[in-house]
Motif scaffolding. Structure first.
Motif, PDB file in Angstrom:
ATOM      1  N   TYR A 152      52.516  30.095  43.174  1.00  0.00           N
ATOM      2  CA  TYR A 152      52.478  31.129  44.068  1.00  0.00           C
ATOM      3  C   TYR A 152      51.620  32.520  44.273  1.00  0.00           C
ATOM      4  CZ  TYR A 152      56.617  33.551  45.235  1.00  0.00           C
ATOM      5  OH  TYR A 152      57.073  35.040  44.821  1.00  0.00           O
ATOM      6  N   TYR A 153      50.850  32.714  44.760  1.00  0.00           N
ATOM      7  CA  TYR A 153      50.079  34.120  44.950  1.00  0.00           C
ATOM      8  C   TYR A 153      50.642  34.666  46.553  1.00  0.00           C
ATOM      9  CZ  TYR A 153      47.137  32.824  41.678  1.00  0.00           C
ATOM     10  OH  TYR A 153      46.406  32.930  40.156  1.00  0.00           O
ATOM     11  N   LEU A 176      48.878  41.316  40.028  1.00  0.00           N
ATOM     12  CA  LEU A 176      47.910  41.408  39.481  1.00  0.00           C
ATOM     13  C   LEU A 176      46.668  42.642  39.938  1.00  0.00           C
ATOM     14  CD1 LEU A 176      47.242  37.190  40.532  1.00  0.00           C
ATOM     15  CD2 LEU A 176      48.294  39.251  38.177  1.00  0.00           C
ATOM     16  N   ARG A 177      47.059  43.164  41.074  1.00  0.00           N
ATOM     17  CA  ARG A 177      46.156  43.895  41.363  1.00  0.00           C
ATOM     18  C   ARG A 177      46.343  44.748  42.567  1.00  0.00           C
ATOM     19  NH1 ARG A 177      41.020  42.814  41.168  1.00  0.00           N
ATOM     20  NH2 ARG A 177      39.845  43.266  42.367  1.00  0.00           N
ATOM     21  N   GLU A 178      46.172  45.630  43.262  1.00  0.00           N
ATOM     22  CA  GLU A 178      46.554  46.993  43.959  1.00  0.00           C
ATOM     23  C   GLU A 178      45.945  46.093  45.477  1.00  0.00           C
ATOM     24  OE1 GLU A 178      46.924  51.283  44.697  1.00  0.00           O
ATOM     25  OE2 GLU A 178      47.915  51.165  41.981  1.00  0.00           O
ATOM     26  N   TYR A 206      50.011  44.911  47.253  1.00  0.00           N
ATOM     27  CA  TYR A 206      49.726  44.871  45.849  1.00  0.00           C
ATOM     28  C   TYR A 206      49.876  43.180  45.883  1.00  0.00           C
ATOM     29  CZ  TYR A 206      52.049  48.661  43.644  1.00  0.00           C
ATOM     30  OH  TYR A 206      52.260  49.907  43.888  1.00  0.00           O
ATOM     31  N   LEU A 207      48.665  42.410  44.722  1.00  0.00           N
ATOM     32  CA  LEU A 207      48.891  40.421  44.996  1.00  0.00           C
ATOM     33  C   LEU A 207      49.438  40.621  43.827  1.00  0.00           C
ATOM     34  CD1 LEU A 207      47.624  38.130  45.786  1.00  0.00           C
ATOM     35  CD2 LEU A 207      45.614  38.915  43.413  1.00  0.00           C
ATOM     36  N   ILE A 208      50.412  39.411  43.670  1.00  0.00           N
ATOM     37  CA  ILE A 208      51.205  38.543  43.425  1.00  0.00           C
ATOM     38  C   ILE A 208      51.273  37.226  42.322  1.00  0.00           C
ATOM     39  CG2 ILE A 208      53.220  40.848  43.502  1.00  0.00           C
ATOM     40  CD1 ILE A 208      54.715  38.537  44.776  1.00  0.00           C
ATOM     41  N   ARG A 209      51.642  37.436  41.196  1.00  0.00           N
ATOM     42  CA  ARG A 209      50.997  35.183  41.190  1.00  0.00           C
ATOM     43  C   ARG A 209      52.876  35.732  41.154  1.00  0.00           C
ATOM     44  NH1 ARG A 209      48.667  35.505  37.411  1.00  0.00           N
ATOM     45  NH2 ARG A 209      49.399  35.634  35.518  1.00  0.00           N
ATOM     46  N   GLY A 210      53.632  34.328  41.634  1.00  0.00           N
ATOM     47  CA  GLY A 210      55.125  34.141  41.759  1.00  0.00           C
ATOM     48  C   GLY A 210      55.310  32.973  41.473  1.00  0.00           C
ATOM     49  N   MET A 264      38.186  38.215  38.334  1.00  0.00           N
ATOM     50  CA  MET A 264      38.649  39.243  38.444  1.00  0.00           C
ATOM     51  C   MET A 264      38.347  40.133  39.463  1.00  0.00           C
ATOM     52  SD  MET A 264      41.802  38.258  38.570  1.00  0.00           S
ATOM     53  CE  MET A 264      42.536  39.725  38.991  1.00  0.00           C
ATOM     54  N   VAL A 265      36.387  39.220  40.057  1.00  0.00           N
ATOM     55  CA  VAL A 265      35.494  40.038  40.297  1.00  0.00           C
ATOM     56  C   VAL A 265      35.362  39.610  42.126  1.00  0.00           C
ATOM     57  CG1 VAL A 265      32.822  40.746  40.915  1.00  0.00           C
ATOM     58  CG2 VAL A 265      33.628  40.961  38.705  1.00  0.00           C
ATOM     59  N   GLU A 266      36.142  41.065  42.391  1.00  0.00           N
ATOM     60  CA  GLU A 266      35.903  40.737  44.515  1.00  0.00           C
ATOM     61  C   GLU A 266      34.742  40.376  44.925  1.00  0.00           C
ATOM     62  OE1 GLU A 266      37.573  45.064  45.810  1.00  0.00           O
ATOM     63  OE2 GLU A 266      38.941  43.076  44.761  1.00  0.00           O
ATOM     64  N   THR A 267      34.122  39.900  46.236  1.00  0.00           N
ATOM     65  CA  THR A 267      33.525  39.508  47.466  1.00  0.00           C
ATOM     66  C   THR A 267      33.216  39.976  48.522  1.00  0.00           C
ATOM     67  OG1 THR A 267      32.262  38.256  45.064  1.00  0.00           O
ATOM     68  CG2 THR A 267      30.981  38.885  47.499  1.00  0.00           C
ATOM     69  N   PRO A 268      33.039  41.131  48.827  1.00  0.00           N
ATOM     70  CA  PRO A 268      33.129  41.547  50.598  1.00  0.00           C
ATOM     71  C   PRO A 268      32.300  40.568  51.589  1.00  0.00           C
ATOM     72  CG  PRO A 268      30.765  42.916  49.698  1.00  0.00           C
ATOM     73  CD  PRO A 268      32.028  42.568  47.926  1.00  0.00           C
TER      74      PRO A 268
END
Length: 287
Positions: free
Chosen positions: A165-166, A190-192, A176-180, A230-234
């Motif tokens: 899960y995330y 994974l990232r802040e 933070y985003l975590i992968r659990g 791991m590229v984010e898009t607004p």
């Protein structure tokens, strides 16, 4: 403006958009093909509702003297099949795509994510197949992070393996985003600056709210993260969204805005937001 209501049962059948009717607080539905048309309203009252695999999870207020919640599992016709008593005020609810895994989040102190550290959550994960129930995942080991008194978890979204899960993890004023891993109670950051993630149906992207400068009461903007690059898009919606959004399909997300109803926007950052359902909140779709 009056909302048109038609008679008939509310059922978790394909092609239906489920939501909470603002006037009654009850689960309602419209055809996804005609979301502005007449709605059907059930007798089931919830604060959050989510559906997957023609099953439903209703997170409702408890009836006791202290703040509490009840997680109700319902079938295709919204009949209750099981319930779990939960501490705290209802906030988030989620099922895995096949309906096996369930998660919910409640506030036990405070009532807003706007100021990190000013609230405390309880997030549960329940395996409906094995009946393994973790009523509070705060014991999860997060790689590289020390246990602190102010850490919180919320906004779980499951992958197709019903184990991974995330979610959002917060500690020391940061999120933070975590992968659990629900089986061994471990997680990797994974990232802040990620809150309330929601995994796309194809499992390749996460929609999430990101804290940005602006409105202090709703300091977020929705983004989509490509899990390969791991590229984010607004996204084109610039109003602050305090919601765990849902994916209507692989290209569109939907979300509630207080007093504004349910809206949708393209997941690629293009286009413009459009209102789907007025006087409504907590959307989810039966695929």
């Amino acid at each position: 403006m009056a909302v048109a209501v038609e008679q008939g049962p509310v059922e978790l059948t394909a092609g239906k958009l489920l939501f909470l009717d603002e006037a009654s607080g009850k689960v309602a539905s419209v055809p996804l093909s005609d979301p502005t048309g007449p709605r059907r309203v059930s007798s089931l009252s919830c604060k959050r509702f989510y559906t997957a695999a023609r099953q439903g999870l209703c997170l409702a207020e408890g009836s006791g003297p202290l703040p509490g919640s009840v997680a109700q599992f319902v079938d295709q016709g919204l009949a209750e099949r099981r319930r779990v008593e939960v501490a705290g005020v209802p906030n988030r609810a989620k099922l895995s795509a096949d309906g096996r895994m369930a998660s919910w989040t409640t506030f036990v102190t405070g009532d807003s994510y706007a100021q990190t550290g000013a609230f405390s959550t309880r997030t549960a994960i329940f395996d409906r197949q094995t009946e393994v129930y973790s009523s509070n995942v705060e014991g999860t080991r997060v790689e590289g992070m020390k246990m602190t008194n102010d850490q919180n978890f919320w906004g779980v979204t499951f992958t197709s393996d019903d184990r991974t899960y995330y979610a959002t993890f917060s500690a020391a004023g940061k999120t933070y985003l975590i992968r659990g891993d629900a089986a061994d109670e471990s997680a990797k950051p994974l990232r802040e600056n990620v809150e309330c993630p929601s995994l796309s149906p194809d499992g390749t992207r996460l929609a999430f709210k990101k804290r940005v400068p602006g409105d202090g009461a709703r300091p977020w903007r929705e983004h989509v993260l490509d899990l390969t690059t791991m590229v984010e898009t607004p996204l084109a919606e610039t109003r602050g969204i305090d919601d765990q959004v849902v994916w209507l399909d692989d290209d569109t997300i939907a979300y509630g805005l207080p007093g504004e109803g349910i809206w949708a926007v393209q997941a690629n950052g293009e286009g413009a937001p459009r209102q789907l359902v007025p006087h409504a909140s907590s959307p989810s779709v039966v695929l």
